[in-house]
Scaffold this motif. Structure first.
Motif, PDB file in Angstrom:
ATOM      1  N   LEU A 259       0.830  -1.209   0.000  1.00 20.43           N
ATOM      2  CA  LEU A 259       0.000   0.000   0.000  1.00 20.43           C
ATOM      3  C   LEU A 259       0.861   1.255   0.000  1.00 20.43           C
ATOM      4  O   LEU A 259       2.001   1.228   0.459  1.00 20.43           O
ATOM      5  CB  LEU A 259      -0.887   0.023   1.251  1.00 20.43           C
ATOM      6  N   LYS A 260       0.282   2.347  -0.455  1.00 25.27           N
ATOM      7  CA  LYS A 260       0.946   3.639  -0.330  1.00 25.27           C
ATOM      8  C   LYS A 260       1.014   3.973   1.156  1.00 25.27           C
ATOM      9  O   LYS A 260       0.110   3.601   1.918  1.00 25.27           O
ATOM     10  CB  LYS A 260       0.167   4.716  -1.075  1.00 25.27           C
ATOM     11  N   PRO A 261       2.057   4.676   1.594  1.00 20.87           N
ATOM     12  CA  PRO A 261       2.215   4.951   3.027  1.00 20.87           C
ATOM     13  C   PRO A 261       0.992   5.594   3.679  1.00 20.87           C
ATOM     14  O   PRO A 261       0.588   5.191   4.767  1.00 20.87           O
ATOM     15  CB  PRO A 261       3.430   5.872   3.077  1.00 20.87           C
ATOM     16  N   ARG A 262       0.387   6.585   3.030  1.00 25.68           N
ATOM     17  CA  ARG A 262      -0.772   7.238   3.644  1.00 25.68           C
ATOM     18  C   ARG A 262      -1.945   6.272   3.752  1.00 25.68           C
ATOM     19  O   ARG A 262      -2.658   6.254   4.760  1.00 25.68           O
ATOM     20  CB  ARG A 262      -1.174   8.481   2.854  1.00 25.68           C
ATOM     21  N   SER A 263      -2.160   5.443   2.729  1.00 27.71           N
ATOM     22  CA  SER A 263      -3.242   4.457   2.781  1.00 27.71           C
ATOM     23  C   SER A 263      -2.996   3.448   3.905  1.00 27.71           C
ATOM     24  O   SER A 263      -3.918   3.085   4.631  1.00 27.71           O
ATOM     25  CB  SER A 263      -3.364   3.708   1.456  1.00 27.71           C
ATOM     26  N   ARG A 264      -1.753   3.013   4.031  1.00 31.34           N
ATOM     27  CA  ARG A 264      -1.403   2.061   5.086  1.00 31.34           C
ATOM     28  C   ARG A 264      -1.656   2.681   6.462  1.00 31.34           C
ATOM     29  O   ARG A 264      -2.266   2.058   7.329  1.00 31.34           O
ATOM     30  CB  ARG A 264       0.054   1.629   4.938  1.00 31.34           C
ATOM     31  N   ASN A 265      -1.195   3.917   6.654  1.00 33.46           N
ATOM     32  CA  ASN A 265      -1.395   4.588   7.937  1.00 33.46           C
ATOM     33  C   ASN A 265      -2.878   4.780   8.242  1.00 33.46           C
ATOM     34  O   ASN A 265      -3.318   4.538   9.367  1.00 33.46           O
ATOM     35  CB  ASN A 265      -0.672   5.939   7.960  1.00 33.46           C
ATOM     36  N   ALA A 266      -3.639   5.224   7.254  1.00 30.78           N
ATOM     37  CA  ALA A 266      -5.072   5.440   7.459  1.00 30.78           C
ATOM     38  C   ALA A 266      -5.763   4.124   7.807  1.00 30.78           C
ATOM     39  O   ALA A 266      -6.584   4.067   8.727  1.00 30.78           O
ATOM     40  CB  ALA A 266      -5.693   6.066   6.210  1.00 30.78           C
ATOM     41  N   PHE A 267      -5.428   3.083   7.090  1.00 33.90           N
ATOM     42  CA  PHE A 267      -6.020   1.770   7.336  1.00 33.90           C
ATOM     43  C   PHE A 267      -5.710   1.285   8.756  1.00 33.90           C
ATOM     44  O   PHE A 267      -6.600   0.831   9.482  1.00 33.90           O
ATOM     45  CB  PHE A 267      -5.499   0.777   6.297  1.00 33.90           C
TER      46      PHE A 267
END
Length: 171
Positions: free
Chosen positions: A120-128
């Protein structure tokens, strides 16, 4: 796609003979352990054997180091997961320890999840992770990551889609 003439191809046996010692040394410098370096060198050549494309003699060390680098990253990830798992086990009473089989299943699941999250993209991973593990709402995550709520909704949806695809591919 055109391939070079057959005289520039190299056999896996020749590649192994010429570059195995170099690869083991290169891996030993990365890992600091000759046994792990030997294991990952063998894994690298197994990956070379499984390749569909012919092996050319143009940049054999670049090919080997690219494959080996990915294996080193996987090794480090697995080691970090194992350490975290052992730390978590140390926090529970021994009477509640899972069986060795259950521990192995858990480690395999953690490795799959880590690979999935790394895709995942870092922001998507963090949000998830903030949504699933910390239980934060989309507006809370948006405020923390300084983006719009709609962006967080898209990021979490993309992560969930990735999870769904991973589950679907396993079946």
């Amino acid at each position: 796609m055109s391939y070079p003439d057959s005289s520039s191809f190299v056999s896996v046996e020749a590649l192994y003979t010429r570059h195995n010692n170099w690869l083991r040394t290169w891996l030993r410098q990365k890992l600091g352990c000759p046994q792990q370096a030997a294991d990952l060198a063998q894994d690298t050549f197994v990956r070379v054997l499984l390749r569909r494309d012919p092996i050319t003699n143009s940049a054999p060390r670049a090919l080997l180091s690219t494959i080996a680098r990915g294996l080193v990253i996987d090794h480090w990830r697995r080691s970090a997961l194992e350490r975290a798992w052992l730390e978590a086990l140390a926090q529970i009473p021994e009477a509640y320890y899972p069986s060795a089989e259950q521990q192995q299943i858990t480690m395999q699941s953690l490795e799959r999840i880590a690979r999935l999250l790394d895709g995942l993209k870092p922001r998507s991973r963090n949000a998830f992770l903030l949504h699933q593990l910390a239980g934060l709402s989309y507006p809370e995550i948006a405020a923390r990551l300084q983006v719009s709520t709609r962006t967080i909704e898209r990021d979490v949806a993309a992560a969930l889609l990735q999870c769904y695809r991973a589950c679907y591919e396993e079946r």
